[in-house]
Design an enzyme around this catalytic site. Structure first.
Site: not given
Ligand code: F6P
Length: 534
Positions: A195, A201, A253-254, A339, A370, A499
């Site tokens: 987003k 990452e 995001g979620r 979250e 199990h 972060k």
């Molecule tokens: O971990 C925090 C967060 O902002 C989540 O809410 C989100 O889903 C994720 O990082 C990824 O964010 P982006 O889509 O901006 O890379």
């Protein structure tokens, strides 16, 4: 109302849930349906007094008003100053949705059409890689830009007839390395799903993928697509705007798998399948908006959750799908719930009156049986279990296995309810020839306290539509819980500190900066990894 609930709970705490079934109508009264979904919460200690208190709690928290505010685009994500309208992404034929006086639906539907046209081109070989037809898709994203698509692509495997989809999320180089190793860059499409397009990452993985692609492909960016609302950064990365699918800031995001973030799912199952997934969710939205609170599935799930966690004090909640293809659902629901509702202050910034949302965890059955069910049955703590199962599986030729799966699922909730008394255990062991002190000792190990609460969600078959219903059901459940707790379920400030500190530690680990100001433990860990990793 919290006091009334706590007091009522105290009066019924020792009651056997099984005794509630003396009421022949209990199963019917304490269950609800929507379409072909059945939500059974009769195997809990909730009685009509508890339910009416819980419903009053929901009314007093103005669930209906907040629900309307969400669907009509009010700024309910107050700490970020945003509306919350992931429901607009699946509002296929629901009419206008206004944000700040403008209808957002034309844009939403146009983006959906554009995604579908692109997905069709990829699936039919109109869009080609340098080596011909795209055989593999790698979605690079994390959190909400990963968990939903991973979960849904796997859940809907029987409907997948497009390129193979792979997912890279972790900044651990092992992840991308293992995913890319067997793939041919010339027939691979890479989707960068972020987003913000700033997540460390994802951007680190995206650069690695681009270099991997550049090794074999003349125009690597030509085999990249982006799912993001940050169009400046997608352009700076070199991705053609024709393959950038954007979405507005009112999609969290979620909650984003219903729009561009779902592109990998659309590539896997096609535009029709994806629309069926959206239609399923839309039908749940309508139910959530229209049904009376006492027969509203998301509201009921939320109230059961509140009863178990905030009222009874059970710290965790297990989600146990008896559906192997839902193996990633617990992880998806973990982010959704934890979250969203893992907050220590309410909307007004003041400490919460009660505890925040629960720890969510789980694994599919029967595997979990199990592994960790031992604790669920005989541990000293209580873990409310949320079972879910399809009446039918996709493998018609293996229907005998589905019967076994079903019988295991239903048996678990029955076992949790009934338990096994010392007398019963003693009789069983005596029949095996044990006697005296050894009989007593062995029998005690075989006692199940029972009286452990569980709910079961039954669905007909895990189709795209049903998956859409289930995910939307849980989204709204989390929303209702958040409203009752007075939480803003749509921000996530709790991820920020880690972060920031990680950014600051990077130069410390590479030796460009020292450990001054770090606590003793962190300094020791830095020194150790530097020494061992040298
Ligand atoms: O971990 C925090 C967060 O902002 C989540 O809410 C989100 O889903 C994720 O990082 C990824 O964010 P982006 O889509 O901006 O890379």
């Amino acid at each position: 109302m919290w006091n009334e609930l706590t007091n009522h709970r105290a009066t019924v705490a020792d009651r056997k849930i099984l005794s509630l079934f003396d009421d022949a109508d209990r199963a019917k009264t304490f269950s609800a349906t929507f379409g072909d979904l059945l939500f059974d919460y009769s195997k809990t200690n909730i009685d009509s007094t508890a339910m009416s208190l819980l419903l009053t709690l929901a009314e007093q928290a103005n669930v209906a008003g907040r629900r309307a505010a969400m669907f009509t685009g009010e700024t309910i994500n107050e700490t970020e100053g945003r509306a919350v309208l992931h429901t607009a992404l699946r509002n296929l034929d629901g009419g206008p949705v206004m944000v700040d006086g403008a209808d957002v639906m034309p844009d939403v539907l146009a983006t959906l059409d554009r995604m579908e046209a692109f997905a069709t081109d990829v699936r039919t070989g109109v869009f080609l890689g340098q080596g011909g037809q795209i055989t593999d898709v790698v979605n690079i994203g994390i959190g909400g830009s990963d968990l939903g698509p991973v979960m849904a692509v796997q859940a809907l495997t029987p409907y997948a007839d497009g390129p193979r989809c792979h997912f890279v999320s972790n900044v651990d180089g092992a992840h991308i390395s293992d995913v890319l190793a067997p793939l041919d860059p010339r027939t691979t499409l890479v989707i960068v799903a972020s987003k913000t397009f700033t997540t460390v990452e994802t951007m680190t993985n995206a650069r690695v993928a681009k270099a991997w692609m550049a090794d074999k492909v003349d125009n690597p960016a030509g085999q990249f697509a982006a799912l993001s609302s940050n169009l400046d950064l997608t352009a700076a990365f070199g991705i053609d705007p024709a393959r950038v699918f954007g979405f507005a800031d009112w999609v969290g995001g979620r909650y984003s798998m219903w729009g561009p973030i779902g592109l990998s799912l659309m590539l896997a199952i096609g535009g029709q399948g994806f629309r069926a997934f959206l239609r399923g969710a839309q039908s749940m939205d309508r139910h959530f908006q229209a049904a009376e609170l006492h027969e509203n599935l998301p509201v009921l799930l939320a109230l059961v959750g509140i009863w178990h966690h905030q009222v009874c004090g059970y710290p965790t909640r297990a989600v146990l799908p008896y559906e192997q293809r839902l193996i990633r659902l617990p992880a998806y629901l973990q982010q959704l719930e934890m979250e969203s509702n893992g907050k220590r202050v309410g909307m007004d910034g003041q400490d919460l009156e009660v505890v925040s949302g629960p720890i969510v965890w789980g694994e599919p059955g029967t595997n979990g049986q199990h592994a960790f069910y031992q604790l669920i049955h005989q541990g000293t703590g209580v873990v409310p279990c949320e079972f879910m199962v399809g009446a039918k599986g996709h493998e018609d030729d293996l229907s005998h296995m589905h019967v076994l799966l079903l019988s295991n699922c239903l048996a678990q909730s029955e076992a949790l309810l009934r338990g096994r008394s010392l007398e019963e255990a003693t009789a069983i062991m005596a029949a095996k020839g044990l006697e005296g002190a050894e009989l007593d000792r062995q029998a005690r190990h075989r006692v199940f306290p029972g009286n452990r609460p569980s709910t079961t969600l039954v669905y007909p078959l895990l189709t795209p539509e049903v998956l859409g219903q289930i995910v939307a059901l849980y989204e709204h459940r989390v929303f209702v819980e958040g409203v009752i707790l007075g939480i803003n379920s749509f921000d996530q400030w709790g991820v920020e500190l880690g972060k920031e500190l990680a950014m600051a530690l990077e130069p410390v680990l590479t030796g460009e900066a020292g450990t001054d100001g770090k606590d003793g433990s962190t300094a020791m860990l830095v020194e150790t990894v530097r020494r061992l990793g040298a």
